[in-house]
Enzyme design. Sequence first.
Site, short mmCIF file in Angstrom:
data_model
loop_
_atom_site.label_atom_id
_atom_site.label_comp_id
_atom_site.label_asym_id
_atom_site.label_seq_id
_atom_site.Cartn_x
_atom_site.Cartn_y
_atom_site.Cartn_z
N ASP A 187 -73.30 61.43 -35.90
CA ASP A 187 -73.72 62.53 -36.75
C ASP A 187 -73.60 63.82 -35.95
O ASP A 187 -73.99 63.88 -34.79
CB ASP A 187 -75.17 62.35 -37.20
N ASP A 224 -77.29 56.06 -51.23
CA ASP A 224 -78.50 56.12 -50.43
C ASP A 224 -79.68 55.81 -51.35
O ASP A 224 -79.84 56.47 -52.39
CB ASP A 224 -78.67 57.50 -49.80
#
Length: 245
Positions: free
Chosen positions: A7, A129
């Site tokens: 990330d 998600d």
Amino acid sequence: MLIPALDLIDGHIVRLKQGDFAEKTVFDLDPIARVKAYAASGAALIHIVDLDGAKDPQKRQFDLISRMVAASSCPIQTGGGIRSYEDVKQLLDLGVKRVVVGSAAVKSPELGQKLLNDFGPEAICLALDVRIVDGVARVATHGWLELSELKLEQLIATFSPYGLKHVLVTDIAKDGMMQGPNTTLYGNLVQHYPELDLIASGGVSTLDDLKALRALNVPSCVLGRSLLTGAFTLEEALSLWPNQL
């Protein structure tokens, strides 16, 4: 397949807890060197999340992603705030193998269907998600800030007729917490959708966690914080779960 994940915020490797930017850990690691190391250790795919792009598409880290793609001897998939057809095309033109699309496809199924049609199922990964509410996996959007009324299974059904193959499923409650993955969720999905490349994401902290997912026949798994903190190495993980291309 085991997929190392990085990330990125402002050119730095970070990890968040449950997607919260206030719960950020910055790692003193060079992104270019890290993709090279993962590729050398046996990675067959590397997952990059552009968190700057997720917050503001105008700040997407195209230059860094381009350099990471060029430096890596294995393919890259990337996502983070992908909002348009043009976003996907631009990343694919950079040499990215697969673009991860989440909220945009949830909010506009027509866009997701067009992406699958135009670029093909190998170029698109659907990111779903979820938060588990009363035993039901409900899909969250917009950086996990909004919880939709849609169930995980509804989204898969929406895109399956268009050739959907790669689906990244993250249990938000597990993400970045190093407390183990939601094996119940992934076990049920494997049973119901054996044709999908289901990519488990969130919570893996030990090699035993990987063994548990492997025993459920989960096809793929993203490894983030566990590798960055040295909980285990990619080589150790691959000895339990060899990549199958």
